[in-house]
Motif scaffolding. Structure first.
Motif, short mmCIF file in Angstrom:
data_model
loop_
_atom_site.label_atom_id
_atom_site.label_comp_id
_atom_site.label_asym_id
_atom_site.label_seq_id
_atom_site.Cartn_x
_atom_site.Cartn_y
_atom_site.Cartn_z
N ALA B 434 1.63 7.95 3.35
CA ALA B 434 2.06 6.56 3.22
C ALA B 434 3.43 6.48 2.54
CB ALA B 434 1.04 5.77 2.42
N LEU B 435 3.67 7.38 1.61
CA LEU B 435 4.94 7.36 0.87
C LEU B 435 6.11 7.81 1.76
CD1 LEU B 435 6.61 7.22 -1.78
CD2 LEU B 435 5.94 9.59 -2.19
N VAL B 436 5.96 8.97 2.36
CA VAL B 436 7.04 9.49 3.21
C VAL B 436 7.24 8.57 4.41
CG1 VAL B 436 7.81 11.41 4.62
CG2 VAL B 436 6.67 11.85 2.45
N GLY B 437 6.11 8.20 5.04
CA GLY B 437 6.19 7.29 6.19
C GLY B 437 6.81 5.97 5.79
N GLY B 438 6.47 5.52 4.60
CA GLY B 438 6.97 4.23 4.13
C GLY B 438 8.48 4.21 3.98
N LEU B 439 9.04 5.36 3.59
CA LEU B 439 10.49 5.40 3.38
C LEU B 439 11.26 5.77 4.63
CD1 LEU B 439 11.06 6.94 -0.16
CD2 LEU B 439 11.01 4.56 0.53
N LEU B 440 10.60 6.46 5.55
CA LEU B 440 11.34 6.95 6.71
C LEU B 440 11.00 6.25 8.01
CD1 LEU B 440 11.22 10.80 6.00
CD2 LEU B 440 12.95 9.14 5.33
N TRP B 441 9.84 5.61 8.04
CA TRP B 441 9.38 5.05 9.31
C TRP B 441 9.16 3.55 9.14
CZ3 TRP B 441 3.76 5.28 11.37
CH2 TRP B 441 3.71 4.76 12.67
N GLN B 442 10.03 2.78 9.79
CA GLN B 442 9.94 1.33 9.62
C GLN B 442 8.66 0.76 10.23
OE1 GLN B 442 13.68 -0.46 10.57
NE2 GLN B 442 13.01 -2.50 10.05
N GLY B 443 8.10 1.51 11.17
CA GLY B 443 6.90 1.01 11.84
C GLY B 443 5.62 1.16 11.05
N ALA B 444 5.69 1.85 9.91
CA ALA B 444 4.48 2.03 9.11
C ALA B 444 3.99 0.70 8.58
CB ALA B 444 4.76 2.99 7.95
N THR B 445 2.68 0.45 8.73
CA THR B 445 2.15 -0.84 8.30
C THR B 445 1.18 -0.68 7.14
OG1 THR B 445 0.19 -0.81 9.69
CG2 THR B 445 2.23 -1.61 10.70
N LYS B 446 0.89 -1.81 6.53
CA LYS B 446 -0.03 -1.83 5.40
C LYS B 446 -1.42 -1.37 5.85
CE LYS B 446 -2.51 -5.34 2.86
NZ LYS B 446 -2.59 -6.79 2.64
N ALA B 447 -1.84 -1.86 7.02
CA ALA B 447 -3.15 -1.46 7.51
C ALA B 447 -3.20 0.06 7.69
CB ALA B 447 -3.44 -2.16 8.84
N GLY B 448 -2.12 0.61 8.25
CA GLY B 448 -2.06 2.05 8.45
C GLY B 448 -2.11 2.79 7.13
N ALA B 449 -1.31 2.35 6.17
CA ALA B 449 -1.26 3.02 4.86
C ALA B 449 -2.62 2.96 4.18
CB ALA B 449 -0.19 2.37 4.00
N LEU B 450 -3.20 1.75 4.20
CA LEU B 450 -4.50 1.57 3.54
C LEU B 450 -5.56 2.46 4.16
CD1 LEU B 450 -5.24 -2.18 2.75
CD2 LEU B 450 -5.57 -0.20 1.26
N SER B 451 -5.67 2.41 5.46
CA SER B 451 -6.74 3.18 6.10
C SER B 451 -6.50 4.67 5.97
CB SER B 451 -6.93 2.76 7.56
OG SER B 451 -5.70 2.52 8.18
N GLY B 452 -5.21 5.08 6.04
CA GLY B 452 -4.89 6.49 5.87
C GLY B 452 -5.27 6.97 4.48
N VAL B 453 -4.84 6.23 3.49
CA VAL B 453 -5.11 6.63 2.10
C VAL B 453 -6.62 6.66 1.83
CG1 VAL B 453 -4.92 5.85 -0.29
CG2 VAL B 453 -2.89 5.90 1.15
N ILE B 454 -7.31 5.63 2.32
CA ILE B 454 -8.76 5.59 2.07
C ILE B 454 -9.46 6.76 2.77
CG2 ILE B 454 -10.88 4.29 2.56
CD1 ILE B 454 -9.21 1.73 2.07
N THR B 455 -9.06 7.02 4.00
CA THR B 455 -9.64 8.16 4.72
C THR B 455 -9.43 9.46 3.96
OG1 THR B 455 -9.11 7.05 6.80
CG2 THR B 455 -9.65 9.38 6.93
#
Lengths: 124, 918
Positions: B434-455
């Protein structure tokens, strides 16, 4: 000397009626039917009383009164306005313009003659 | 021999020194002499919090057990600092610009200022850090116990199994240590809430500790090298053992390298020192080469110490403590004590920084949002947010250390240090995608970050964290053996039937792998909100133009804003900030205007104290309707698509309404006009009626008087006169009757009640009927009528009688009001094709006086005072009736401009409109 009366009126039947009544009293009558010529006729005939209609061709009776009252010669001539426009507003406008008396058509012959006599007496 | 009391005394002295250094540093900063304290050197040294007691002691232990594996722990961060320097720079710049206070704050802010993400990342960090802190406490008590038992020479290094009494002693030591660390952290970490969440005091103390760490380890290392070279120790068996255990570049080693590389970015304390405490790019550019250098020096002597320890100390000696036991075995108690201080430094610096970072996270991302929600009151309520924040952080620090201590007690000092450290690494690394994607990939979404981190977090807990308790905590031994619900593929150490032997590699593969996969997939398939998109843009763009961050504010809330700012930033700091802003705006006294720049700055300052999400919420609360930051504008933009559609509809409606209103206004005007017209009409009618009535009454009275006079024997009118008077009465009565007929007729026509008799009629026939009707008038005036028919046999479908009436009215007017001796009237007809409906046009032209152009519009009014020149009678109602009649016949009556005389034009449709009833 007989009193001279100018009748300014465009309805021939009314002129006829008024002239009949006044001549019967022994007064001299002159008639003018055109509003535009009325003021000049007053100057030339120098009447003792003017019977004036309101609705006249080319110039309204009120305008004629105003003009007459501005002239030295006709300032004090009694004017009896005899009109079919009998609303309070018309009466007010006539009095403001300076008429001596105001009567509405249709009129009672006696009243008209009485009022004319009255105005002639005041003048004298 | 050295006594434990002496060691403790030295440690206390050292601690006091650190307190003093921190105090001095803070004082210097307060007095504005921060210069050196903010130098790249201090910054670089502070990064050494990466080297905890685990690396200080554990690296040697790891080397003794697993050969060169420990190199991975140093290699990972080195690779990041050298190879991913550009990413770190972006991270640091973003952190400075957005005033990020923690990694949880970063993720929460990046993903649409999400509170939930902040909470989850904070919890993960807490979970990951607790065993890590326990580890530090454990290593401290263990290392201290080395000295307590060193008084018995044969026991040197045999600290693995402590006696019962020793265990109690160790727990007491750990507890006291925890209290001491909490005190230090609270004193220097939460002394005040600086607008920028930087702690020069703590950082300086940690820099000192970094030097002590390095110096002590290098001292021991150099000494060991000396001993190796000067004493006839055979290192061959140890070297063989080491070579056997070394598996460079195998799965585990690569995993370790990656994990430690991830950890340098994701560990809360590393984020704190790298990003939050950073002041400028200079600091980072020095650290990019100096920090790997520091790590190199730290790792340089690990191997000699391990080899020497393995070769000279009994096999039962704990390799994790070689750094202490080797000098002790050589009788170098002073050196051992120095090494102990190095270990102490490693442990304390880690605990302090971790507690600081975690307390910020917990208070900003969990406590404050909760508190704001529960207290339910806006920031205008009378509370001091600073106090709340400070208190929550202080309590957090105590709780974190308490957790660490309890974990230490629960684990009972079991397990190799390295294992716990690696589990913690993997735990915090779950934030990485979520961190790397958040800084490098504009398409990263909150839903993606949340579900990724929780998984990732779930798999980490299930496959790595809980199994580390070996069936003692939550996961039973049976689940560990046969999987959850007895499902083989859910075995924590062999998920989905995978055959990965090493549990760490296994857990890393599945947790980070699925974490990343879910993060990417959900991001791709979820729709970010506008605020998320905006934040994504801010975080992924290396340079964000300030114009994208304009804010708009309702004026008149300066005072409220100042009051709130004072509560959050502190009275003096807030006042200074407002003063500076006022000066900048050229305002010498009073509050500054609420410009977008000021608001932007305030929100950033707020977020540096309470975190982005909370600051955002605060602002939103404070200015429910007035404040719109650009981010909110963007959020609005989301809705604005719908709003735009809606507003288009509204606009249409409002146009329709306006049209309707205009029509109403027109109708009203018409009504008013009609009312006036009616009044005028009535007054006209009364005038018109009074004139003939005056004659009638007057002559009637004359006749009546004459009779009574005759009776009294008075003058008598002649019979001729009497008959004349009677005929006048008759004529005027007839006039009255006509007038009344006309009035009735026009009323009928205007109300549309007039009955029409529509039929076909030939035009010539119509005209001859007109001539017939006007015969007497024509001959009386000697008038001449000419016809010009261009429409010989034209049939017209209309009401012939009405049309005839109009014609008669026009022709008689033309004769009556004519001033010529011979009235001449020309009637011409024509057919014009206007579209699909041909029309008949009839012109009636005379050679009379004509009508002045300015009076033309009035001529069709009822009782128009307009009278043709020289005419003695008004037109009365005739033309008004004719005009209205033509309207009823779907035609028109005009007065046309002609050279001389009057020209009236009648237009009438040739065929009656189909849809009109006749």
């Amino acid at each position: 000397m007989a009193a001279k009366i100018l009748i300014v009126e465009d309805e021939p039947h009314i002129v006829e009626a008024v002239r009949f009544l006044f001549q019967r009293e022994g007064w001299e009558c002159t008639v003018e039917a055109d509003g535009a010529l009325a003021v000049d006729t007053v100057s030339s005939s120098d009447p003792d009383l003017i019977i004036l209609d309101h609705m006249l061709p080319n110039k309204s009776g009120i305008d004629i009164v105003k003009e007459l009252r501005q002239r030295e010669s006709s300032r004090d001539v009694p004017i009896l306005m005899l009109t079919a426009k009998g609303q309070a507003r018309d009466r007010q406008m006539a009095q403001l313009a300076g008429v001596s008396s105001f009567m509405t058509k249709p009129f009672a012959n006696g009243e008209l003659v009485e009022e004319a006599r009255h105005l002639l007496a005041d003048k004298a | 021999m050295i006594s434990v009391e002496l060691i403790i005394g030295a440690t206390l002295l050292y601690s006091l020194l650190l307190f003093f250094v921190a105090y001095l540093a803070e004082r210097r900063v307060r007095r504005g002499h921060a210069g050196f304290l903010r130098s790249p050197v201090i910054y670089t040294l502070s990064l050494s919090v990466y080297c905890t007691a685990w690396t200080f002691y554990g690296a040697v232990g790891s080397a003794a057990r697993n050969g060169l594996e420990y190199i991975a722990i140093y290699l990972g961060p080195t690779l990041v600092f050298v190879g991913w320097w550009w990413f770190l720079r972006r991270l640091v710049r973003t952190g400075r610009r957005e005033r990020l206070t923690s990694i949880a704050d970063l993720l929460s802010s990046r993903y649409g200022k999400s509170t939930s993400l902040g909470v989850i990342v904070s919890l993960i960090a807490l979970f990951g850090a607790t065993p890590y802190i326990a580890l530090q406490l454990q290593s401290l008590t263990l290392s201290l116990s080395v000295f307590s038992q060193a008084s018995l020479p044969h026991n040197i290094g045999q600290t693995a199994a402590l006696a019962d009494g020793g265990q109690v002693w160790g727990q007491t030591t750990a507890f006291l240590l925890a209290i001491g660390l909490a005190t230090f952290t609270i004193m220097f970490g939460t002394r005040n809430l600086h607008a920028s969440e930087r702690h020069e005091g703590v950082v300086t103390a940690i820099a000192i500790e970094a030097l002590v760490k390095l110096a002590s380890l290098v001292t021991v290392g150099v000494a060991v090298c000396y001993w190796i070279l000067t004493s006839p120790v055979d290192l061959t068996p140890a070297l063989d053992q080491l070579a056997q255990n070394t598996n460079l570049f195998d799965q585990r080693w690569i995993t370790l390298t990656f994990l430690s590389g991830f950890a340098i970015i994701c560990l809360p304390r590393m984020f704190q020192v790298i990003v939050v405490e950073n002041r400028d790019d200079k600091q980072l550019s020095m650290a990019s080469w100096a920090f790997p250098g520091y790590l190199f020096l730290m790792s340089l002597f690990v191997l000699p110490i391990a080899l020497f320890g393995l070769s000279t100390l009994p096999a039962s000696a704990n390799p994790d403590l070689f750094v202490l036991s080797v000098p002790l075995s050589q009788g170098q108690t002073g050196m051992a004590a120095f090494a102990f201080l190095g270990g102490f430094s490693s442990a304390t610096s880690m605990v302090i920084m971790a507690a600081l970072a975690l307390s910020t996270m917990i208070s900003n991302n969990i406590v404050l949002p909760l508190w704001l929600k529960l207290s339910g009151s806006g920031p205008a309520a009378s509370y001091d947010l600073r106090r709340v924040t400070l208190t929550s952080r202080r309590i957090s620090i105590i709780v974190i250390l308490l957790f660490g201590y309890l974990y230490f007690r629960a684990s009972g000092g079991s397990g190799a240090l390295a294992a716990i450290g690696l589990i913690a690494f993997l735990g915090v690394s779950q934030a990485l995608p979520a961190l790397v994607g958040g800084l490098l990939w504009q398409g990263a979404t909150k839903a993606g970050a949340l579900s990724g981190v929780i998984t990732g977090f779930t798999i980490w807990a299930y496959a790595s964290f809980l199994p580390s308790f070996e069936g003692q905590f939550i996961l039973s031994a049976s689940i560990l053996d046969s999987g959850l619900f007895g499902l083989n593929w859910l075995r924590p150490t062999a998920l989905f039937g995978s055959e990965i032997q090493d549990p760490l590699v296994h857990a890393t593969f599945w947790s980070l792998g699925l974490n990343s996969l879910v993060f990417v997939l959900v991001s791709v398939f979820s729709r970010p909100t506008a605020l998320e998109q905006f934040q994504a843009y801010i975080f992924t763009s290396p340079r964000v133009d300030s114009q994208y961050k304009r804010a708009y504010l309702q004026p008149s809330s300066e005072h409220e804003l100042l009051a709130v700012s004072q509560r959050i930033l502190g009275r003096e700091e807030a006042s200074a900030l407002f003063r500076a802003a006022a000066q900048k705006q050229g305002i010498t006294s009073g509050l500054p205007k609420l410009t977008s720049d000021l608001i932007e700055e305030l929100e950033r300052q707020f977020s540096s104290v309470v975190g982005a999400a909370t600051a955002h919420a605060l602002f939103a609360q404070m200015t429910t309707d007035g404040y719109i930051s650009v981010s909110e504008l963007v959020a609005l933009a989301d809705e604005s698509a719908q709003v735009r559609a809606y507003s288009a509809e509204l606009e249409e409606k409002s146009i329709a309404l306006e049209t309707a209103a205009n029509k109403l206004r027109e109708a009203n005007m018409q009504l008013l006009h009609l009312g006036q017209q009616r009044d005028n009409f009535l007054s006209q009618v009364s005038h018109e009626l009074r004139t003939p009535m005056a004659s009638i009454r007057s002559f009637a009275e004359i006749l009546r008087e004459a009779q009574t006079d005759t009776a009294r024997g008075g003058t008598q009118n002649s019979a001729e006169q009497t008959s004349h008077f009677a005929s006048i009465i008759h004529d005027e009565s007839m006039r009255l009757t006509r007038l009344l007929d006309n009035i009735l007729e026009i009323s009928f026509l205007e109300s549309g009640q007039a009955r029409l008799d529509v039929q076909f009629v030939a035009l010539p026939q119509l005209l001859s009927r007109a001539e017939l009707a006007l015969n007497s008038l024509i001959s009386e005036h000697g008038a001449i009528i000419d016809l010009e028919l261009h429409t010989e046999d034209q049939l017209v479908e209309t009401d012939a009688d009405r049309l005839l009436q109009v014609l008669i009215n026009l022709i008689s007017n033309a004769i009556k009001h004519n001033d010529k001796t011979v009235p001449h009237i020309l009637i011409s007809t024509n057919v014009i094709d206007v579209g699909a409906h041909p029309k008949l046009v009839i012109h009636v032209q005379d050679n009379g006086p004509g009508i002045a152009s300015e009076q033309r519009e009035k001529i069709f009014e009822k009782f128009a005072t307009v009278t043709p020149t020289n005419s003695k009678t008004g037109v009365g109602l005739g033309l008004a009736i004719s005009a209205q009649m033509m309207v009823n016949l779907h035609g028109k009556l005009h007065l046309r401009d002609s050279g001389s005389g009057s020209l009236f034009e009648i237009i009438v449709p040739l065929s009656w409109p189909a849809d009109e009833p006749s």
